[in-house]
Write a protein that holds these residues in place. Structure first.
Motif, PDB file in Angstrom:
ATOM      1  N   LEU A 125      41.777  40.976  45.096  1.00 14.36           N
ATOM      2  CA  LEU A 125      42.343  40.283  44.038  1.00 14.36           C
ATOM      3  C   LEU A 125      42.205  38.863  44.365  1.00 14.36           C
ATOM      4  CD1 LEU A 125      43.830  42.937  43.660  1.00 14.36           C
ATOM      5  CD2 LEU A 125      46.015  41.681  43.120  1.00 14.36           C
ATOM      6  N   LYS A 126      41.535  37.981  43.283  1.00 14.22           N
ATOM      7  CA  LYS A 126      41.302  36.693  43.534  1.00 14.22           C
ATOM      8  C   LYS A 126      42.347  35.691  42.658  1.00 14.22           C
ATOM      9  CE  LYS A 126      39.642  32.537  42.208  1.00 14.22           C
ATOM     10  NZ  LYS A 126      39.385  32.114  40.794  1.00 14.22           N
ATOM     11  N   PHE A 127      43.181  34.628  42.763  1.00 11.80           N
ATOM     12  CA  PHE A 127      44.034  34.123  42.346  1.00 11.80           C
ATOM     13  C   PHE A 127      43.379  32.539  41.980  1.00 11.80           C
ATOM     14  CE2 PHE A 127      46.320  37.692  43.457  1.00 11.80           C
ATOM     15  CZ  PHE A 127      47.075  38.085  42.306  1.00 11.80           C
ATOM     16  N   GLY A 128      43.406  32.029  40.864  1.00 10.32           N
ATOM     17  CA  GLY A 128      42.681  30.777  40.680  1.00 10.32           C
ATOM     18  C   GLY A 128      43.568  29.690  40.820  1.00 10.32           C
ATOM     19  N   GLY A 129      43.332  28.376  41.072  1.00 15.41           N
ATOM     20  CA  GLY A 129      44.141  27.270  41.091  1.00 15.41           C
ATOM     21  C   GLY A 129      45.405  27.185  40.186  1.00 15.41           C
ATOM     22  N   THR A 130      45.297  27.798  38.844  1.00 17.31           N
ATOM     23  CA  THR A 130      46.715  27.539  38.198  1.00 17.31           C
ATOM     24  C   THR A 130      47.480  28.648  38.419  1.00 17.31           C
ATOM     25  OG1 THR A 130      45.664  28.796  36.250  1.00 17.31           O
ATOM     26  CG2 THR A 130      45.764  26.479  35.956  1.00 17.31           C
ATOM     27  N   SER A 131      47.047  29.897  38.947  1.00 18.05           N
ATOM     28  CA  SER A 131      48.110  30.812  39.207  1.00 18.05           C
ATOM     29  C   SER A 131      48.748  30.537  40.684  1.00 18.05           C
ATOM     30  CB  SER A 131      47.142  32.159  39.793  1.00 18.05           C
ATOM     31  OG  SER A 131      46.389  32.607  38.590  1.00 18.05           O
ATOM     32  N   VAL A 132      48.298  29.562  41.316  1.00 15.81           N
ATOM     33  CA  VAL A 132      49.114  28.978  42.643  1.00 15.81           C
ATOM     34  C   VAL A 132      49.496  27.604  42.375  1.00 15.81           C
ATOM     35  CG1 VAL A 132      48.255  30.709  44.164  1.00 15.81           C
ATOM     36  CG2 VAL A 132      46.764  28.782  44.050  1.00 15.81           C
ATOM     37  N   GLY A 133      49.564  27.185  40.924  1.00 15.70           N
ATOM     38  CA  GLY A 133      49.819  25.675  40.656  1.00 15.70           C
ATOM     39  C   GLY A 133      50.919  24.975  41.032  1.00 15.70           C
ATOM     40  N   ASN A 134      51.920  26.004  40.961  1.00 20.46           N
ATOM     41  CA  ASN A 134      53.404  25.468  41.361  1.00 20.46           C
ATOM     42  C   ASN A 134      53.953  26.632  41.740  1.00 20.46           C
ATOM     43  OD1 ASN A 134      54.394  26.807  38.804  1.00 20.46           O
ATOM     44  ND2 ASN A 134      53.752  24.950  37.743  1.00 20.46           N
ATOM     45  N   ALA A 135      55.491  26.569  42.032  1.00 22.17           N
ATOM     46  CA  ALA A 135      56.396  27.455  42.505  1.00 22.17           C
ATOM     47  C   ALA A 135      56.540  28.665  41.407  1.00 22.17           C
ATOM     48  CB  ALA A 135      57.832  26.928  42.935  1.00 22.17           C
ATOM     49  N   ASP A 136      56.665  28.218  40.264  1.00 16.25           N
ATOM     50  CA  ASP A 136      56.754  29.369  39.199  1.00 16.25           C
ATOM     51  C   ASP A 136      55.610  30.339  39.190  1.00 16.25           C
ATOM     52  OD1 ASP A 136      59.248  28.553  38.655  1.00 16.25           O
ATOM     53  OD2 ASP A 136      58.869  27.433  36.784  1.00 16.25           O
ATOM     54  N   ALA A 137      54.464  29.387  39.093  1.00 15.08           N
ATOM     55  CA  ALA A 137      53.225  30.261  39.041  1.00 15.08           C
ATOM     56  C   ALA A 137      52.707  31.305  40.359  1.00 15.08           C
ATOM     57  CB  ALA A 137      51.937  29.386  39.094  1.00 15.08           C
ATOM     58  N   ILE A 138      53.362  30.649  41.616  1.00 12.15           N
ATOM     59  CA  ILE A 138      53.269  31.305  42.596  1.00 12.15           C
ATOM     60  C   ILE A 138      54.068  32.469  42.830  1.00 12.15           C
ATOM     61  CG2 ILE A 138      53.418  31.385  45.148  1.00 12.15           C
ATOM     62  CD1 ILE A 138      52.348  28.637  45.132  1.00 12.15           C
ATOM     63  N   ALA A 139      55.308  32.476  42.216  1.00 11.17           N
ATOM     64  CA  ALA A 139      56.276  33.649  42.026  1.00 11.17           C
ATOM     65  C   ALA A 139      55.583  34.559  40.776  1.00 11.17           C
ATOM     66  CB  ALA A 139      57.675  33.252  41.298  1.00 11.17           C
ATOM     67  N   GLN A 140      54.817  34.154  40.045  1.00 10.46           N
ATOM     68  CA  GLN A 140      54.246  35.229  38.917  1.00 10.46           C
ATOM     69  C   GLN A 140      53.059  35.861  40.068  1.00 10.46           C
ATOM     70  OE1 GLN A 140      54.011  36.200  36.046  1.00 10.46           O
ATOM     71  NE2 GLN A 140      55.819  35.088  35.166  1.00 10.46           N
ATOM     72  N   THR A 141      52.366  35.428  40.630  1.00 10.53           N
ATOM     73  CA  THR A 141      51.338  35.737  41.496  1.00 10.53           C
ATOM     74  C   THR A 141      51.954  36.846  42.618  1.00 10.53           C
ATOM     75  OG1 THR A 141      49.925  33.910  41.206  1.00 10.53           O
ATOM     76  CG2 THR A 141      49.548  35.093  43.199  1.00 10.53           C
ATOM     77  N   VAL A 142      52.958  36.628  43.244  1.00 10.67           N
ATOM     78  CA  VAL A 142      53.662  37.387  44.013  1.00 10.67           C
ATOM     79  C   VAL A 142      53.907  38.456  43.338  1.00 10.67           C
ATOM     80  CG1 VAL A 142      55.824  37.464  45.680  1.00 10.67           C
ATOM     81  CG2 VAL A 142      54.561  35.618  45.565  1.00 10.67           C
ATOM     82  N   ALA A 143      54.619  38.547  41.985  1.00  6.82           N
ATOM     83  CA  ALA A 143      54.906  39.684  41.704  1.00  6.82           C
ATOM     84  C   ALA A 143      53.666  40.596  41.117  1.00  6.82           C
ATOM     85  CB  ALA A 143      55.576  39.472  40.360  1.00  6.82           C
ATOM     86  N   VAL A 144      52.645  40.015  40.712  1.00  5.20           N
ATOM     87  CA  VAL A 144      51.402  40.698  40.504  1.00  5.20           C
ATOM     88  C   VAL A 144      50.733  41.636  41.669  1.00  5.20           C
ATOM     89  CG1 VAL A 144      48.881  40.629  39.931  1.00  5.20           C
ATOM     90  CG2 VAL A 144      50.780  38.977  38.671  1.00  5.20           C
ATOM     91  N   ILE A 145      50.977  40.750  42.808  1.00  2.25           N
ATOM     92  CA  ILE A 145      50.475  41.178  44.005  1.00  2.25           C
ATOM     93  C   ILE A 145      51.359  42.379  44.540  1.00  2.25           C
ATOM     94  CG2 ILE A 145      49.922  40.986  46.668  1.00  2.25           C
ATOM     95  CD1 ILE A 145      49.234  38.018  45.741  1.00  2.25           C
ATOM     96  N   ALA A 146      52.592  42.241  44.591  1.00  2.00           N
ATOM     97  CA  ALA A 146      53.447  43.487  44.801  1.00  2.00           C
ATOM     98  C   ALA A 146      53.362  44.759  43.913  1.00  2.00           C
ATOM     99  CB  ALA A 146      54.920  42.733  44.714  1.00  2.00           C
ATOM    100  N   LYS A 147      53.353  44.393  42.845  1.00  2.00           N
ATOM    101  CA  LYS A 147      53.036  45.477  41.904  1.00  2.00           C
ATOM    102  C   LYS A 147      51.810  46.225  41.978  1.00  2.00           C
ATOM    103  CE  LYS A 147      53.333  46.763  36.914  1.00  2.00           C
ATOM    104  NZ  LYS A 147      53.243  46.441  35.675  1.00  2.00           N
ATOM    105  N   THR A 148      50.873  45.426  42.471  1.00  2.00           N
ATOM    106  CA  THR A 148      49.491  46.113  42.625  1.00  2.00           C
ATOM    107  C   THR A 148      49.386  46.937  43.773  1.00  2.00           C
ATOM    108  OG1 THR A 148      48.549  44.269  41.730  1.00  2.00           O
ATOM    109  CG2 THR A 148      46.954  45.765  43.110  1.00  2.00           C
ATOM    110  N   LYS A 149      50.228  46.442  44.846  1.00  2.00           N
ATOM    111  CA  LYS A 149      50.401  47.121  45.965  1.00  2.00           C
ATOM    112  C   LYS A 149      50.985  48.365  45.862  1.00  2.00           C
ATOM    113  CE  LYS A 149      50.654  46.601  51.012  1.00  2.00           C
ATOM    114  NZ  LYS A 149      51.661  47.321  51.790  1.00  2.00           N
ATOM    115  N   LYS A 150      52.097  48.649  44.976  1.00  2.00           N
ATOM    116  CA  LYS A 150      52.599  49.850  44.871  1.00  2.00           C
ATOM    117  C   LYS A 150      51.763  50.781  44.117  1.00  2.00           C
ATOM    118  CE  LYS A 150      57.251  48.538  44.527  1.00  2.00           C
ATOM    119  NZ  LYS A 150      57.996  47.261  43.819  1.00  2.00           N
TER     120      LYS A 150
END
Ligand code: ASP
Ligand code: MG
Length: 475
Positions: free
Chosen positions: A4-29
């Protein structure tokens, strides 16, 4: 196994990073074997590059300001994401160390008054070394086991600083040795995108936007089932939605179609960065971090003929250059000399067309290269111009190229007819035209003024007309 690759806007601020974390956690399941690549926080790479350039030009203030801004930006996100005091402190020390290093580097650049490509790579790659440990800590904070990996330790490249090419064999060896045991132990490696290092360990970068390339390299080395590019749009659309509000997400595209679209300005994925995936036929999926269950596009080796035209893309700010003269007929070497002269001024040629009468050659270059190209041609053909073998060399400024892409056009009669009727109906004049023998792309030069209505008319003709088979779409 997924990369999985996350671009700059996907880690652009705390809210975006929280979204990214959710995507990664769900994928790992769904699939426990996951490797992640991250870009720098959005805007950071530009800030680093601009500060280093300003330092070389004698300005200190930009890098001093950038040092503070980088610290603020990363720590602000970290405070919102990392609750554990110890790990927050650990991250803060890392940020402090890197921003100090950044200021020292820029200080030396300032003293020397010179910025080498090698020096710039050290500076511009710092953004990913700030974002990767942040994302890893944010995952840990949510109970997802993750650790960050500096890609300078695993991606081996040549020494072409600023645009380095990965050397696949040693890279794969290191990637497997380093990442596989982590993945097997249930830990997600969070790898810095964009950066690599030479065999002897000198940091390099893979070119702007290079994190996609990093993801393709890792995916290839790890034998991923899919490489996912998480960004801020719903995959690849049939056209630019700012021009065509009815544009829809394409469900599937072939590597070639994606490359054609990228070449003609669609914000897809750079063809070069797909290569490691293409060679191993690994599908690349483009998804939206901020709409994870929304539509996505998968790019595969299959040139599925679902529909004739897949998408329309356009590039603006171009100039059409004409080289015209009756004396050119049957004279060998004019084309070669034309394009050598153009190459000498490093102008990228986007399209070429020559009628069979051989009385003219026309080609398209970026507008900002137009003057240089014309000067070079007038110089090259001084003699022919004075003898009137070549009558004139002249530009048509402010043009755009519209490309209609789709492997399904191959061998299907009537596409061009439908295309030009659509344009005729909205009174758009086609200035020049080209179709490669692959038949998966027709490109047209139109006046800049006509771009929007032309794209809308083509979209209407191929995607909004129910009598015609349309590609598989997601509405
Ligand atoms: N951070 C780098 C850039 O902005 C690489 C990337 O985002 O892919 O170019
Ligand atoms: Mg980016």
């Amino acid at each position: 196994m997924l990369t999985l690759k996350f671009g700059g806007t996907s880690v652009g601020n705390a809210d975006a990073i929280a979204q990214t974390v959710a995507v990664i956690a769900k994928t790992k399941k769904q699939d426990p074997s996951v490797a992640v690549v991250t870009s720098a926080m959005s805007g950071v790479t530009d800030m680093l590059v601009n500060s280093a350039r300003a330092a070389a030009n004698g300005q200190q203030q930009p890098f001093l300001d950038a040092r503070d801004a980088l610290y603020e930006k990363h720590m602000q996100a970290a405070q919102a994401l990392i609750e554990d005091k110890k790990s927050l402190e650990q991250y803060e020390r890392h940020v402090e160390e890197l921003v100090r290093f950044f200021a020292r580097l820029c200080g030396s650049i300032h003293v020397l008054g010179e910025l080498t490509p090698r020096g710039l790579d050290v500076v511009s790659g710092l953004g990913e070394r700030l974002s990767a440990p942040l994302l890893a800590a944010a995952l840990q904070a949510q109970g997802v086991d993750a650790t960050w990996i500096d890609a300078t330790e695993i991606i081996v490249t040549d020494e072409q600083f600023g645009e380095a090419t990965p050397i696949i064999a040693p890279t794969c060896e290191r990637v497997q040795a380093r990442l596989k045991p982590l993945i097997a132990a249930g830990v997600i490696p969070i790898v810095t995108g964009f950066v690599g290092a030479t065999e002897s360990g000198v940091p390099t970068t893979l070119g702007r936007g290079g994190s996609d390339f990093s993801a393709a390299i890792l995916g290839a080395c790890l034998g991923a089932d899919e490489i996912q590019i998480w960004t801020d749009v719903n995959g690849i659309l049939t056209a630019d939605p700012r021009i065509v509000p009815e544009a829809r997400t394409l469900r599937q595209l072939s590597y070639n179609e994606a490359a054609e679209l990228a070449y003609f300005g669609a914000k897809v994925i750079h063809p070069k960065t797909m290569l490691p995936a293409v060679e191993r036929k690994i599908p690349i999926r483009i998804l939206n971090t901020f709409h994870p269950d929304g539509p996505s596009t998968v790019i595969t080796s299959e040139p599925q003929k679902n529909g004739l035209v897949k998408a329309i893309s356009a590039i603006r700010n171009l100039t059409l250059i004409n080289v015209e003269g009756r004396g050119m007929m049957g004279v060998p070497g004019i084309a070669a000399r034309t394009f050598r002269a153009v190459a000498d001024v490093k102008a990228n040629v986007l399209m070429i067309s020559q009628a069979s009468s051989e009385q003219s050659i026309c080609f398209v270059v970026p507008q900002n290269r137009s003057d240089l190209v014309q000067q070079a041609l007038k110089h090259e053909f001084e003699r022919e111009l004075s003898l009137h073998d070549i009558d004139r060399i002249y530009p048509v400024d402010d043009v755009a190229i519209i490309a209609v892409v789709g492997a399904g056009m191959r061998g299907t009669p009537g596409i061009a007819g439908r295309l030009f009727s659509a344009l005729g109906e909205v009174h758009v004049n086609v200035i020049a035209l080209a179709q490669g023998s692959s038949e998966s792309n027709i490109s047209m030069v139109v006046d800049r003024q006509d771009l929007e209505s032309a794209v809308r008319a083509i979209h209407q003709a191929f995607f909004q007309n129910t009598r015609i088979p349309t590609p598989q779409l997601v509405s």
